[in-house]
Design an enzyme around this catalytic site. Structure first.
Site, PDB file in Angstrom:
ATOM      1  N   LYS A   1     -21.586 -86.212   6.639  1.00 40.61           N
ATOM      2  CA  LYS A   1     -21.900 -87.447   5.918  1.00 40.61           C
ATOM      3  C   LYS A   1     -22.583 -88.491   6.781  1.00 40.61           C
ATOM      4  O   LYS A   1     -23.101 -89.466   6.255  1.00 40.61           O
ATOM      5  CB  LYS A   1     -20.620 -88.064   5.378  1.00 40.61           C
ATOM      6  CG  LYS A   1     -19.744 -87.148   4.611  1.00 40.61           C
ATOM      7  CD  LYS A   1     -20.287 -86.899   3.246  1.00 40.61           C
ATOM      8  CE  LYS A   1     -19.460 -85.847   2.553  1.00 40.61           C
ATOM      9  NZ  LYS A   1     -19.612 -85.829   1.135  1.00 40.61           N
TER      10      LYS A   1
HETATM   11  C1  LIG Z   1     -16.196 -81.376   5.517  1.00 37.63           C
HETATM   12  C2  LIG Z   1     -16.758 -81.345   4.131  1.00 37.63           C
HETATM   13  N1  LIG Z   1     -17.224 -80.188   3.660  1.00 37.63           N
HETATM   14  C3  LIG Z   1     -17.723 -80.102   2.419  1.00 37.63           C
HETATM   15  C4  LIG Z   1     -17.746 -81.184   1.570  1.00 37.63           C
HETATM   16  C5  LIG Z   1     -18.325 -81.019   0.209  1.00 37.63           C
HETATM   17  O1  LIG Z   1     -19.613 -81.589   0.150  1.00 37.63           O
HETATM   18  P1  LIG Z   1     -20.221 -82.053  -1.233  1.00 37.63           P
HETATM   19  O2  LIG Z   1     -19.308 -83.099  -1.772  1.00 37.63           O
HETATM   20  O3  LIG Z   1     -21.568 -82.572  -0.904  1.00 37.63           O
HETATM   21  O4  LIG Z   1     -20.237 -80.851  -2.098  1.00 37.63           O
HETATM   22  C6  LIG Z   1     -17.259 -82.409   2.028  1.00 37.63           C
HETATM   23  C7  LIG Z   1     -17.259 -83.631   1.203  1.00 37.63           C
HETATM   24  O5  LIG Z   1     -18.182 -84.015   0.646  1.00 37.63           O
HETATM   25  C8  LIG Z   1     -16.785 -82.505   3.344  1.00 37.63           C
HETATM   26  O6  LIG Z   1     -16.357 -83.653   3.840  1.00 37.63           O
HETATM   27  N1  LIG Z   2     -16.044 -84.811   0.076  1.00 35.16           N
HETATM   28  C1  LIG Z   2     -16.400 -86.154  -0.044  1.00 35.16           C
HETATM   29  C2  LIG Z   2     -16.252 -86.621  -1.455  1.00 35.16           C
HETATM   30  C3  LIG Z   2     -17.307 -87.596  -1.809  1.00 35.16           C
HETATM   31  O1  LIG Z   2     -18.551 -86.968  -1.727  1.00 35.16           O
HETATM   32  P1  LIG Z   2     -19.912 -87.770  -1.732  1.00 35.16           P
HETATM   33  O2  LIG Z   2     -20.882 -86.879  -1.023  1.00 35.16           O
HETATM   34  O3  LIG Z   2     -20.258 -87.998  -3.140  1.00 35.16           O
HETATM   35  O4  LIG Z   2     -19.704 -89.048  -0.999  1.00 35.16           O
HETATM   36  C4  LIG Z   2     -15.666 -86.981   0.998  1.00 35.16           C
HETATM   37  O5  LIG Z   2     -15.437 -86.459   2.063  1.00 35.16           O
HETATM   38  O6  LIG Z   2     -15.308 -88.105   0.769  1.00 35.16           O
END
Ligand SMILES: Cc1ncc(COP(=O)(O)O)c(C=O)c1O
Ligand SMILES: N[C@@H](CCOP(=O)(O)O)C(=O)O
Length: 430
Positions: free
Chosen positions: A107
């Site tokens: 992120k």
């Molecule tokens: C470590 C990790 N892997 C995978 C995901 C899943 O990603 P997305 O929400 O973009 O599907 C998240 C949260 O978003 C995460 O923090």
């Molecule tokens: N897995 C995420 C959930 C939120 O996902 P986002 O990509 O829409 O911000 C988290 O770690 O908070």
């Protein structure tokens, strides 16, 4: 670039407006009006391009002219100040490490990019913005870090009580200054629903400019498409048939990968790897989209029952189920299978994977069973020490702590407990 709302009941708007609003007034997610594939020469020349040059070319059409090219160059350079290495396990499987940023999860890129875009739009400090973020673990920490001390921006992070790891909780509750944490008695989906309700609550929106730093926001979501290009650059000379296994929760990351494919990146197939929160796995089997209350797992950041971005994926495929199925497979795995995979990865490849990456590895293996000619890249979306208890318990070995983790370990948590939407509203109006 202009954006339209996927609910199609709000006027189209500029990149700037889409970033500042987060969600369209009709509660729809914004989507770019057009996607123009990059020229073949970009892919032919990719070996000679740096990460920042790749990122600049890839995102330019989506953010200019509101962000001028010279400013965009700086934003991209500052955002991507760490590495994105591919580690090859064998001729069939590699992993793309997305955890080398300040909060050690993927992120960081989106949060840093969005913070800089907002900073540019608010350069004269004319308007205060309140950012509401729902997190199942990693978004919260990345946004807290990315927006810490940014003038004119207040960040309010909602996280589900008892459902994030200790380190994740420290990352999002200890920074202070313009960052506030709300510990919600509920699930991630409850947090996400409260945030979406707040955007449409006139009693709030008449008093403050609210926006989102979840992948709802196009400036948080789109930069994630860079990852797939960075992996391609490192692998394309060796492998022609590259598939990506993306550990998925809110489906922003995999959807960004699909945007990279729309831009012309030669990706053969996507695998949405799920824990037991598997609405998309079930949908691809039944063609029946049935969100469900989330269940708690060891890959907690993917504990999402109603993923925000699936609607964007449907838009990319024009709601054509067969076209989507052609390009996307999905598998779901239990915690026990995930733990076994973490051990297998450690014993066979001497690599320590976090539970989310391990789900991605399992998805890769499941797909490769019937597609032996493909090269599968699973995204290692967070550093294993963010999930220290699980990781050390599975591989029975103490893990050295990176500086980024040590820096928050002993800080004091500060969070306000809330249970309902009206608690959130009271907090914001205070
Ligand atoms: C470590 C990790 N892997 C995978 C995901 C899943 O990603 P997305 O929400 O973009 O599907 C998240 C949260 O978003 C995460 O923090
Ligand atoms: N897995 C995420 C959930 C939120 O996902 P986002 O990509 O829409 O911000 C988290 O770690 O908070």
């Amino acid at each position: 670039m202009n954006y339209y709302s996927l609910n199609k009941k709000a006027p189209n708007t500029s990149f700037k407006d889409a970033v500042i609003k987060g969600l369209a007034p009709d509660k729809g997610l914004y989507f770019p009006e057009s996607i123009t594939p990059l020229p073949q020469s970009f892919f032919d020349d990719i070996d000679n391009l740096s990460h920042t040059e790749i990122a600049f070319e890839a995102i330019k059409q989506f953010v200019t002219p509101e962000i001028p090219e010279a400013v965009l160059k700086t934003i991209v350079e500052e955002t991507l100040s760490f590495d994105f290495p591919v580690v090859q396990f064998n001729k069939n499987i590699s992993t793309l490490e997305l955890f080398h940023g300040p909060t050690m999860a993927f992120k960081d890129v989106g949060a840093r990019f969005m913070a800089r875009c907002l900073g540019y739009f608010n350069k004269d400090n004319s308007e205060e913005v309140t950012i509401l973020v729902a997190t199942s673990g990693d978004t919260g920490g990345a946004v807290a870090n990315g927006f810490l001390g940014v003038k004119g921006v207040n960040v309010v992070i909602l996280y589900p009580s008892g459902k994030v790891s200790d380190i994740q909780e420290k990352q999002l509750t200890t920074l202070g200054q313009n960052i506030k944490a709300l510990e919600v008695n509920g699930s991630f989906d409850d947090c996400q629903a409260m945030v979406k309700t707040a955007f449409l609550d006139e009693a709030l929106t008449s008093k403050m400019q609210l926006t989102s730093a979840n992948s709802i926001n196009v400036a948080r979501w789109l930069p994630q498409l860079f990852y797939f290009m960075f992996a391609y650059k490192q692998l394309h000379k060796k492998y022609k048939n590259i598939v990506f296994s993306v550990p998925s929760g809110n489906f922003g990351n995999i959807c960004a990968g699909m945007m990279a494919q729309q831009l012309g990146l030669p990706i053969t197939h996507f695998i949405a790897s799920n824990n037991e929160n598997n609405v998309v796995t079930r949908y691809l089997k039944s063609q029946n989209y049935q969100p469900q209350a989330s269940v708690q797992t060891i890959s907690n950041a993917m504990d999402v029952g109603d993923p925000s971005n699936f609607i964007r994926i449907q838009e990319i495929y024009k709601n054509n189920f067969d076209a989507l199925k052609e390009n996307l497979s999905s598998y779901s795995f239990s915690d026990e299978t995930t733990k076994a995979a973490m051990l297998e990865i450690y014993e066979q490849f001497n690599y320590v994977a976090d539970p989310h990456g391990a789900v991605g590895y399992l998805g890769c293996k499941a797909y490769l069973k019937n597609n032996k000619e493909a090269h599968g890249v699973f995204l290692e979306t967070a550093h294993p020490t963010k999930f220290l208890d699980v990781v050390e318990d599975v591989i029975k070995e103490k893990q050295p702590l990176p500086a980024q983790i040590k820096a928050v370990m002993d800080k004091e948590k500060v969070a306000t407990k809330i249970s309902t939407y009206s608690d959130l509203k009271d907090f914001l109006l205070k």
